[in-house]
Scaffold this motif. Structure first.
Motif, mmCIF file in Angstrom:
data_model
loop_
_atom_site.group_PDB
_atom_site.id
_atom_site.type_symbol
_atom_site.label_atom_id
_atom_site.label_comp_id
_atom_site.label_asym_id
_atom_site.label_seq_id
_atom_site.Cartn_x
_atom_site.Cartn_y
_atom_site.Cartn_z
ATOM 1 N N PHE A 1 0.786 -1.223 0.000
ATOM 2 C CA PHE A 1 0.000 0.000 0.000
ATOM 3 C C PHE A 1 0.824 1.283 0.000
ATOM 4 N N SER B 1 2.225 4.406 -1.788
ATOM 5 C CA SER B 1 1.583 5.115 -2.896
ATOM 6 C C SER B 1 2.252 4.837 -4.235
ATOM 7 N N LEU C 1 1.014 1.484 -5.426
ATOM 8 C CA LEU C 1 -0.385 1.537 -5.833
ATOM 9 C C LEU C 1 -0.536 2.191 -7.205
ATOM 10 N N GLN D 1 -1.153 -7.532 -5.277
ATOM 11 C CA GLN D 1 -0.920 -6.171 -5.762
ATOM 12 C C GLN D 1 -2.177 -5.591 -6.403
ATOM 13 N N LYS E 1 -4.892 -2.493 -4.882
ATOM 14 C CA LYS E 1 -5.408 -1.341 -5.626
ATOM 15 C C LYS E 1 -6.923 -1.231 -5.478
ATOM 16 N N HIS F 1 -7.566 -0.054 -1.874
ATOM 17 C CA HIS F 1 -7.182 1.347 -1.733
ATOM 18 C C HIS F 1 -8.283 2.267 -2.247
ATOM 19 N N CYS G 1 -4.484 3.358 4.497
ATOM 20 C CA CYS G 1 -5.403 3.856 3.465
ATOM 21 C C CYS G 1 -6.405 4.859 4.035
#
Length: 299
Positions: free
Chosen positions: A67, A69, A72, A82, A86, A89, A160
């Motif tokens: 997570f 940034s 992401l 992965q 996303k 998030h 998040c």
């Protein structure tokens, strides 16, 4: 007081073989009144159902390390976890304008850590929460993560939300459930929800001025030979003694040949995640912390 906390997301199953959070999420989905609080929207999230279905910690990579940034935003990072990160998030975040005001991520550890609250970052809200939780649940351990990491750099799911914490309870073997661990996690989560409601209503009771906590310093790996094979194990004086002091010169490993290997640091440290079974793939032996004080009403 900062803006009110309106939406809370309780996440279970970030690691598919840590069962307590998964079964608690299922319980609360069936009995939502147990986590309902006036003025709050509380949702439950099952983070990694595929890993749980296969009774694994993860399918391709640790979901709770996906997570940051930059990761992401990287479309080439597209394995199962992965990609799942996303999606989560967007559901809980995005970090710069989160949908969720407060994320509670539920985890188990095989280490003898008891009921722990991991504070992902620093904020006055976390200080108040630490004071409230220690007042309501004195046996709880407060564990602060690396303070230097920004929200964008944090790779944890809990980062998040606008706020985020990890509830970490053990010891519990992977893929099993223990009654004491289940009840400790349920109790701690309930106290966090109570705190948020009282915080919103500006109705917190008088809290202690300060509480003891542990701040992450570094991780130790098991000794290995030139071929990367382990040559020693965690010393019996350390095993199962999470959060008990290790002094310079204390034995921390015992080689398979019976020789003690001592701690070479220059100050007293406190271990946690001792011999955590999930870390078999990177030879981690334990995390080391220093003892710190959180000023409950400080900045």
């Amino acid at each position: 007081m900062a803006d009110k906390i309106n939406k809370v997301s309780i996440v279970g199953g970030t690691h598919g073989n840590e069962f307590t959070g998964i079964y608690l999420v299922e319980k609360w989905q069936q009995q939502p009144q147990l986590i309902a609080r006036d003025g709050l929207t509380v949702e439950t999230v099952f983070a990694n159902p595929k890993a749980h279905g296969e009774n694994k910690r993860y399918i391709d990579s640790d979901l709770n390390r996906q997570f940051a940034s930059k990761d992401l935003a990287d479309a080439t990072l597209a394995n199962y976890e992965q990609s799942r990160a996303k999606v989560l998030h967007q559901q809980l975040g995005p970090k710069d304008a989160p949908n969720s005001d407060f994320v509670i991520d539920l985890h188990n550890t095989t280490s003898n850590m008891g009921p722990c609250l991991l504070l992902v970052q620093q904020d006055p809200v976390y200080n108040l929460l630490a004071g409230y939780l220690k007042m309501k649940m004195p046996e709880a351990v407060i564990f602060r993560d690396e303070d230097h990491l920004t929200k964008d750099q944090h790779h944890l799911l809990a980062s998040c939300g606008r706020f985020g914490v990890i509830v970490e309870v053990g010891p519990q073997s992977q893929s099993v459930i223990r009654q004491d661990v289940f009840e400790q996690m349920e109790t701690m989560t309930g106290h966090i929800l109570d705190f948020i409601q009282l915080y919103n209503d500006d109705a917190l009771p008088e809290l202690p001025e300060q509480v003891e906590a542990y701040l992450y310093l570094e991780s130790l790996t098991l000794p290995v030979d030139e071929q990367g094979r382990r040559t020693a194990m965690v010393h019996s004086r350390v095993q199962d003694h999470d959060f008990e002091a290790i002094h310079p010169g204390d034995p921390i490993f015992r080689s398979f040949n019976g020789e003690d290997i001592s701690y070479q640091g220059d100050k007293v440290v406190y271990p946690a995640f001792i011999n955590e079974a999930a870390y078999y793939d990177n030879n981690l032996a334990m995390s080391l912390m220093e003892k710190v004080t959180i000023k409950v009403y400080g900045d």
